[in-house]
Design an enzyme around this catalytic site. Structure first.
Site, PDB file in Angstrom:
ATOM      1  N   TYR A 160      -6.738 -78.832  -8.904  1.00 59.93           N
ATOM      2  CA  TYR A 160      -7.118 -79.749  -9.987  1.00 59.93           C
ATOM      3  C   TYR A 160      -5.944 -79.922 -10.961  1.00 59.93           C
ATOM      4  O   TYR A 160      -5.607 -81.039 -11.354  1.00 59.93           O
ATOM      5  CB  TYR A 160      -8.363 -79.215 -10.701  1.00 59.93           C
ATOM      6  CG  TYR A 160      -8.657 -79.896 -12.021  1.00 59.93           C
ATOM      7  CD1 TYR A 160      -9.139 -81.208 -12.056  1.00 59.93           C
ATOM      8  CD2 TYR A 160      -8.460 -79.240 -13.232  1.00 59.93           C
ATOM      9  CE1 TYR A 160      -9.403 -81.838 -13.275  1.00 59.93           C
ATOM     10  CE2 TYR A 160      -8.723 -79.857 -14.440  1.00 59.93           C
ATOM     11  CZ  TYR A 160      -9.194 -81.156 -14.459  1.00 59.93           C
ATOM     12  OH  TYR A 160      -9.448 -81.780 -15.664  1.00 59.93           O
ATOM     13  N   ASP A 204       1.558 -75.161 -10.558  1.00 54.45           N
ATOM     14  CA  ASP A 204       0.696 -76.312 -10.245  1.00 54.45           C
ATOM     15  C   ASP A 204       1.279 -77.599 -10.833  1.00 54.45           C
ATOM     16  O   ASP A 204       1.296 -78.649 -10.179  1.00 54.45           O
ATOM     17  CB  ASP A 204      -0.719 -76.109 -10.803  1.00 54.45           C
ATOM     18  CG  ASP A 204      -1.311 -74.774 -10.385  1.00 54.45           C
ATOM     19  OD1 ASP A 204      -0.923 -74.257  -9.322  1.00 54.45           O
ATOM     20  OD2 ASP A 204      -2.159 -74.246 -11.141  1.00 54.45           O
ATOM     21  N   GLY A 239      -8.045 -75.072 -12.219  1.00 58.21           N
ATOM     22  CA  GLY A 239      -7.997 -74.592 -10.830  1.00 58.21           C
ATOM     23  C   GLY A 239      -6.748 -75.196 -10.216  1.00 58.21           C
ATOM     24  O   GLY A 239      -6.388 -76.320 -10.567  1.00 58.21           O
ATOM     25  N   ARG A 279     -16.441 -66.283  -8.782  1.00 56.40           N
ATOM     26  CA  ARG A 279     -16.369 -67.481  -7.937  1.00 56.40           C
ATOM     27  C   ARG A 279     -16.832 -67.199  -6.508  1.00 56.40           C
ATOM     28  O   ARG A 279     -16.703 -68.059  -5.635  1.00 56.40           O
ATOM     29  CB  ARG A 279     -14.942 -68.036  -7.932  1.00 56.40           C
ATOM     30  CG  ARG A 279     -13.967 -67.182  -7.167  1.00 56.40           C
ATOM     31  CD  ARG A 279     -12.504 -67.477  -7.416  1.00 56.40           C
ATOM     32  NE  ARG A 279     -12.072 -68.833  -7.237  1.00 56.40           N
ATOM     33  CZ  ARG A 279     -10.787 -69.218  -7.390  1.00 56.40           C
ATOM     34  NH1 ARG A 279      -9.865 -68.322  -7.695  1.00 56.40           N
ATOM     35  NH2 ARG A 279     -10.436 -70.469  -7.229  1.00 56.40           N
TER      36      ARG A 279
END
Ligand code: ADP
Length: 309
Positions: free
Chosen positions: A31, A258, A28, A102
């Site tokens: 994360y 990310d 994610g 989700r």
């Protein structure tokens, strides 16, 4: 030393292997960034703010947080909900197709648990990171509380960091996504948009267009990611273009942005200048995209950063 708090969602990841085989992991955006920041800069206190359930997946997910040395005191437990899940398929060029389950995930309840009481642990110059995905999964009736809490953090001198990370399917409409994203920019001290995301959301197709758009906000630091093309940074009125060495054998572009975010911010919090931080972040992202999965093995990752941090 500043602590950094990543607010959002971690999901169960299912990755298609050959035939009908699936590999299961956890990932994610926030994360992934937290993991890569902590691996690269182990001295930084890195926290996750999210909600999980009380099921076996949730237990394993929180074990994973702990294994990665992420602080979990703001990982809340819902008795009713379980984590969200996504399936990822990657084609021969590394391009990804995602399917998500989700809509009813535990992480959507985080604002039920994350209250003003928790704000006391934030210190001046701590960092609060959230993304367009963190925003999109908030129930509409919880948004005001989120903005109220963000304002309190802002007023207390906490650095607010935002990556728009636009995912069309998570929003009820484009207008809604636009309104919320613009609001997020107004609170942000640091923004890390990707050109791809803002092309879809705002019809901005170049780093220059993104940079012009961002001028209306009061950003101390703007970092514009544009895949293998370049990274453009704007800080104290100075714009710099940083060259990226393109990777030829792209295997899986999941979590490139990310990894970039985590390492860039970790480097800046550790005193590196903007150019060094971009170089380290780009090296991290370039390595991540040469391996399958959002989170690549620790040793591979750290080897790629040797001499860069
Ligand atoms: P996002 O993954 O958020 O869409 P980008 O596609 O811009 O963001 O990728 C984030 C970073 O990953 C880039 O700034 C760059 O450093 C690195 N990156 C992405 N694609 C490549 C590539 N083909 N070769 C080398 N580096 C890349």
């Amino acid at each position: 030393m500043s602590s950094i708090y990543f607010f959002g969602e971690c999901l169960i990841e299912l990755r298609a292997l050959q035939g009908n085989l699936l590999e299961q992991s956890y990932a994610g955006d926030i994360y992934n960034s937290a993991v890569y920041m902590k691996r690269a800069f182990p001295k930084l206190p890195v926290h996750i703010i999210t909600t999980v359930g009380t099921d076996a997946f949730s237990n394993e997910m929180t074990d994973r947080f702990t294994d990665e040395h992420l602080s979990t005191e703001l990982v809340f437990r819902s008795r009713q909900k379980i984590p969200g899940l996504y399936h990822i398929q990657t084609d021969v060029t590394g391009e990804r197709t995602f399917n998500y389950w989700r809509g009813d995930s535990a992480a959507r309840q985080t604002m039920d648990f994350f209250t003003d009481v928790h704000l006391h642990q934030f210190k001046h110059k701590d960092v609060f990171f959230f993304s367009g995905i963190s925003l999109a999964i908030l129930p509409e009736e919880k948004r005001d509380e989120f903005w109220h809490r963000l304002k309190k953090l802002n007023d207390r001198g906490i650095t607010i960091v935002f990556d728009p990370n636009y995912r069309k399917t998570l929003w009820s409409s484009k207008d809604d996504a636009l309104t919320q994203t613009e609001k997020a920019f107004t609170y942000a001290d640091i923004a890390l948009p990707g050109v791809d995301d803002l092309a879809t959301l705002l019809d901005l197709h170049t780093s220059k267009q993104v940079s012009d758009f961002c001028q209306r906000f009061d950003l101390a630091e703007l970092i514009i990611k544009n895949g293998p093309q370049s990274v453009v940074t704007v800080c104290n009125g100075a714009t710099a273009t940083h060259k990226i060495t393109p990777v030829n054998n792209v295997v899986d572009t999941t979590s490139a942005g990310d990894a970039f975010n985590g390492v860039y911010l970790g480097a800046r919090l550790s005193g590196k200048d903007i150019d060094n931080a971009v170089q380290a972040a780009a090296a991290a992202a370039a390595t991540v995209i040469q391996h399958p999965g959002a989170i690549i093995p620790r040793t591979l990752f750290l080897n790629a950063l040797q001499g860069k941090i």
